[in-house]
Design a protein around this motif. Structure first.
Motif, PDB file in Angstrom:
ATOM      1  N   LEU A 136       0.954  -1.271  -0.123  1.00  0.00           N
ATOM      2  CA  LEU A 136       0.070  -0.005   0.134  1.00  0.00           C
ATOM      3  C   LEU A 136       0.877   1.303   0.049  1.00  0.00           C
ATOM      4  CD1 LEU A 136      -2.589  -1.402   2.631  1.00  0.00           C
ATOM      5  CD2 LEU A 136      -2.584  -1.500   0.331  1.00  0.00           C
ATOM      6  N   ASP A 137       0.568   2.172  -0.922  1.00  0.00           N
ATOM      7  CA  ASP A 137       1.593   3.183  -1.075  1.00  0.00           C
ATOM      8  C   ASP A 137       1.417   4.265  -0.391  1.00  0.00           C
ATOM      9  OD1 ASP A 137      -0.467   4.715  -2.251  1.00  0.00           O
ATOM     10  OD2 ASP A 137       0.095   4.271  -4.590  1.00  0.00           O
ATOM     11  N   ALA A 138       2.039   5.697  -0.513  1.00  0.00           N
ATOM     12  CA  ALA A 138       1.849   6.832   0.263  1.00  0.00           C
ATOM     13  C   ALA A 138       0.472   7.353   0.336  1.00  0.00           C
ATOM     14  CB  ALA A 138       2.866   7.775   0.197  1.00  0.00           C
ATOM     15  N   GLN A 139      -0.372   6.935  -0.709  1.00  0.00           N
ATOM     16  CA  GLN A 139      -1.724   7.577  -0.809  1.00  0.00           C
ATOM     17  C   GLN A 139      -2.572   6.193  -0.250  1.00  0.00           C
ATOM     18  OE1 GLN A 139       0.530   8.253  -3.641  1.00  0.00           O
ATOM     19  NE2 GLN A 139       0.824   9.971  -2.356  1.00  0.00           N
ATOM     20  N   ARG A 140      -2.186   5.225   0.090  1.00  0.00           N
ATOM     21  CA  ARG A 140      -2.898   4.044   0.415  1.00  0.00           C
ATOM     22  C   ARG A 140      -3.266   3.086  -0.804  1.00  0.00           C
ATOM     23  NH1 ARG A 140      -2.049   1.326   5.230  1.00  0.00           N
ATOM     24  NH2 ARG A 140      -3.923   0.058   5.821  1.00  0.00           N
ATOM     25  N   CYS A 141      -2.839   3.374  -1.860  1.00  0.00           N
ATOM     26  CA  CYS A 141      -3.364   2.465  -2.897  1.00  0.00           C
ATOM     27  C   CYS A 141      -2.644   1.243  -3.106  1.00  0.00           C
ATOM     28  CB  CYS A 141      -2.979   3.407  -4.370  1.00  0.00           C
ATOM     29  SG  CYS A 141      -4.097   4.996  -4.464  1.00  0.00           S
ATOM     30  N   TYR A 142      -3.105   0.165  -3.462  1.00  0.00           N
ATOM     31  CA  TYR A 142      -2.783  -1.081  -3.471  1.00  0.00           C
ATOM     32  C   TYR A 142      -1.947  -1.381  -4.841  1.00  0.00           C
ATOM     33  CZ  TYR A 142      -3.114  -6.491  -4.369  1.00  0.00           C
ATOM     34  OH  TYR A 142      -2.961  -7.465  -4.577  1.00  0.00           O
ATOM     35  N   HIS A 143      -0.840  -2.188  -4.537  1.00  0.00           N
ATOM     36  CA  HIS A 143       0.163  -2.656  -5.697  1.00  0.00           C
ATOM     37  C   HIS A 143       0.325  -4.036  -5.449  1.00  0.00           C
ATOM     38  CE1 HIS A 143       0.606   1.572  -7.060  1.00  0.00           C
ATOM     39  NE2 HIS A 143       0.528   1.926  -5.800  1.00  0.00           N
ATOM     40  N   GLY A 144       0.147  -4.844  -6.320  1.00  0.00           N
ATOM     41  CA  GLY A 144       0.209  -6.078  -6.095  1.00  0.00           C
ATOM     42  C   GLY A 144       1.919  -6.584  -6.139  1.00  0.00           C
ATOM     43  N   ASP A 145       2.703  -5.961  -5.667  1.00  0.00           N
ATOM     44  CA  ASP A 145       4.030  -6.223  -5.515  1.00  0.00           C
ATOM     45  C   ASP A 145       4.720  -5.676  -4.079  1.00  0.00           C
ATOM     46  OD1 ASP A 145       4.579  -3.503  -5.460  1.00  0.00           O
ATOM     47  OD2 ASP A 145       4.377  -3.582  -7.794  1.00  0.00           O
ATOM     48  N   ALA A 146       6.164  -5.971  -4.312  1.00  0.00           N
ATOM     49  CA  ALA A 146       6.731  -5.564  -2.766  1.00  0.00           C
ATOM     50  C   ALA A 146       7.539  -4.205  -2.520  1.00  0.00           C
ATOM     51  CB  ALA A 146       7.702  -6.577  -2.544  1.00  0.00           C
ATOM     52  N   ARG A 147       6.712  -3.280  -3.401  1.00  0.00           N
ATOM     53  CA  ARG A 147       7.629  -2.013  -3.437  1.00  0.00           C
ATOM     54  C   ARG A 147       7.689  -1.308  -2.247  1.00  0.00           C
ATOM     55  NH1 ARG A 147       3.737   1.499  -7.419  1.00  0.00           N
ATOM     56  NH2 ARG A 147       3.681  -0.730  -8.377  1.00  0.00           N
ATOM     57  N   GLN A 148       6.886  -1.585  -1.274  1.00  0.00           N
ATOM     58  CA  GLN A 148       6.943  -0.891   0.221  1.00  0.00           C
ATOM     59  C   GLN A 148       7.958  -1.800   0.973  1.00  0.00           C
ATOM     60  OE1 GLN A 148       6.168   2.185   0.729  1.00  0.00           O
ATOM     61  NE2 GLN A 148       4.745   2.666  -0.899  1.00  0.00           N
ATOM     62  N   LEU A 149       8.472  -2.877   0.488  1.00  0.00           N
ATOM     63  CA  LEU A 149       9.181  -3.745   1.579  1.00  0.00           C
ATOM     64  C   LEU A 149      10.527  -3.163   1.932  1.00  0.00           C
ATOM     65  CD1 LEU A 149      10.069  -6.299   3.048  1.00  0.00           C
ATOM     66  CD2 LEU A 149      10.941  -7.346   0.639  1.00  0.00           C
ATOM     67  N   ARG A 150      10.873  -2.998   3.039  1.00  0.00           N
ATOM     68  CA  ARG A 150      12.048  -2.415   3.904  1.00  0.00           C
ATOM     69  C   ARG A 150      13.059  -3.237   3.971  1.00  0.00           C
ATOM     70  NH1 ARG A 150       9.405   2.035   7.530  1.00  0.00           N
ATOM     71  NH2 ARG A 150       8.395   0.437   8.201  1.00  0.00           N
ATOM     72  N   TYR A 151      14.145  -2.843   4.342  1.00  0.00           N
ATOM     73  CA  TYR A 151      15.490  -3.563   4.459  1.00  0.00           C
ATOM     74  C   TYR A 151      15.809  -3.504   5.908  1.00  0.00           C
ATOM     75  CZ  TYR A 151      14.899  -4.858  -0.224  1.00  0.00           C
ATOM     76  OH  TYR A 151      14.230  -5.391  -1.351  1.00  0.00           O
ATOM     77  N   TYR A 152      16.077  -4.433   6.896  1.00  0.00           N
ATOM     78  CA  TYR A 152      16.450  -4.062   8.334  1.00  0.00           C
ATOM     79  C   TYR A 152      17.951  -3.643   8.177  1.00  0.00           C
ATOM     80  CZ  TYR A 152      17.606  -5.680  12.880  1.00  0.00           C
ATOM     81  OH  TYR A 152      17.982  -5.764  14.345  1.00  0.00           O
ATOM     82  N   ALA A 153      18.322  -2.402   8.806  1.00  0.00           N
ATOM     83  CA  ALA A 153      19.599  -1.973   8.796  1.00  0.00           C
ATOM     84  C   ALA A 153      19.823  -0.986  10.200  1.00  0.00           C
ATOM     85  CB  ALA A 153      19.528  -0.604   7.713  1.00  0.00           C
TER      86      ALA A 153
END
Ligand code: GDP
Ligand code: MG
Length: 408
Positions: free
Chosen positions: A66-83
């Motif tokens: 779910l992006d910054a506008q809360r819109c759905y995307h069927g992918d992992a674009r919002q996945l973040r990496y442990y740092a």
């Protein structure tokens, strides 16, 4: 092996079983005195104190964002990496109040999303989910959010917050969607400034601990936007119940000792710094149950806690391995038990299967629970409680050719 390294399968509550031939009849109590009263279901922890039930190793079957506008995307674009900070030192020097409230975009909590994002994923991935012997369009007994199952798991030990869960049976699958209680809405609408800032601090901690790329470094100068989410879709089995659920994941560890999802995911939490053993014992009893349930369900193997000082700085980090939490708590005889949570959940799902038998997306059974009481339910036809959207019912009703069976 499919099974987690845990104790063998059992049928919860076998000892209480009296007369009933149906293994799903355990605990169910019919109130004889009042003919209008329906079945109720007990939540007392001691009733579920049996060996750990079968829980299949959770498998990730999909992801969405779910992006910054809360819109759905069927992918992992919002996945973040442990740092995490280079040294797991005593003071990483994070200021959790930084950016509040000027660099904070808060999701609109008045928007009731129900299961919609998860249903969108299901509808778009239906072909891969079909392979079912029972002729269902979806090969799962239950579809829900992970967060709803977390609430079920912790119910035998919960003393403060009740819940409402709406259930509809549609084409052989039971859908569970939470309804906000009056008390929860009241709490949300009158939330104190202190609690609002504490909620922000939890998200700010994620920003300090996560990067946008596997080898990147966190950027704490950015905006905290709680519309953004990465969700994993999980398939598993609890006892006789096949489950499909989704949960929000904070980040993945590209250097995890368990490289595959969902084991490589890390759940980030904040909590008040503890100064005494009594405080830690209370933390294990009250808070750890929720942390454990939330991460155990989807097979997230690590929880990283950031301990808050009184000024909002992080004064320490601690990593918990989800599978080792039961060893930390079993020293304390007054503590919660993972097996009770899981046996209770399995028995509650059996109760739901027994009660909700009419396949109809416009029929809602509302299961209600308040601390100190058994679970009860009410039945609602064509009401405001309907939560399966028309677009979903349509998408799942369009006849798809069954997967051809290759004869021997
Ligand atoms: P959690 O385990 O309680 O965090 O919930 P899930 O991971 O199952 O989240 C399910 C969906 O609900 C995701 O899209 C989340 O972004 C969203 N969500 C999580 N927490 C909240 C909340 O407190 N309020 C609302 N309205 N949505 C939430
Ligand atoms: Mg978190």
């Amino acid at each position: 092996s499919e099974q987690l390294p845990m104790k063998p399968t059992v049928h919860p509550g076998t000892r209480e079983r009296e007369g009933s031939q149906d293994p799903q009849d355990y605990h169910i109590k019919r109130q004889k005195s009042d003919p209008k009263a329906s079945l109720t279901f007990p939540v007392t922890a001691s009733r579920y104190d049996a060996p750990f039930p079968f829980y299949r190793r959770p498998a990730e079957i999909g992801r969405f964002s779910l992006d910054a506008q809360r819109c759905y995307h069927g992918d992992a674009r919002q996945l973040r990496y442990y740092a995490p900070p280079p040294m797991e030192g005593p003071t990483p020097g994070f200021d959790l109040r930084d950016g509040y409230p000027d660099r904070y975009v808060k999701r609109d909590e008045d928007v009731r999303e129900g299961l919609d994002h998860l249903l969108k994923w299901v509808a778009q991935n239906q072909k891969e989910l079909q392979t079912d012997d029972k002729g269902r369009p979806l090969n799962a007994d239950f579809v829900t959010w992970r967060g709803h199952l977390t609430k079920v798991l912790t119910t035998p030990y919960e003393t403060r917050d009740g819940w409402l869960l709406a259930v509809s049976l549609f084409r052989g699958t039971l859908y569970i969607s939470e309804v906000e209680t009056e008390a929860a809405r009241e709490e949300r609408e009158h939330r104190s400034e202190l609690l609002k800032e504490l909620a922000y601090m939890g998200y700010k901690f994620e920003q300090y601990m996560c990067a946008d790329t596997p080898d990147g470094t966190p950027d704490p100068s950015g905006v905290v936007n709680t519309n953004e989410a990465f969700c994993t879709v999980i398939r598993t089995r609890l006892g006789t119940h096949s489950l499909l659920f989704s949960g929000e994941v904070d980040c993945t560890d590209p250097r995890s000792p368990w490289p595959d999802p969902p084991s490589c995911y890390v759940e980030l939490k904040t909590s008040k710094v503890m100064h005494s053993l009594a405080h830690r014992k209370n933390f294990y009893r009250q808070k750890m149950i929720k942390w454990w349930a939330q991460s155990f369900l989807p097979g997230v193997s690590r929880i990283v806690a950031g301990y808050r000082g009184p000024d909002g700085s992080v004064v320490g980090l601690e990593t918990f391995e989800t599978m080792k939490i039961f060893q930390l708590i079993k020293e304390d005889p007054g503590c919660w038990k993972p097996a009770v949570c899981m046996n209770f959940c399995a028995a509650f799902l059996a109760f739901v299967k027994k009660v909700v038998t009419e396949d109809n997306p416009k029929l809602v059974h509302l299961f209600a629970w308040e601390p100190g009481h058994p679970i009860s339910y009410t039945v609602h036809r064509d009401s405001d409680y309907i939560f399966l959207p028309d677009w979903y019912v349509e998408a799942m009703s369009t006849e798809k050719p069954p997967t051809p069976r290759i004869p021997d």
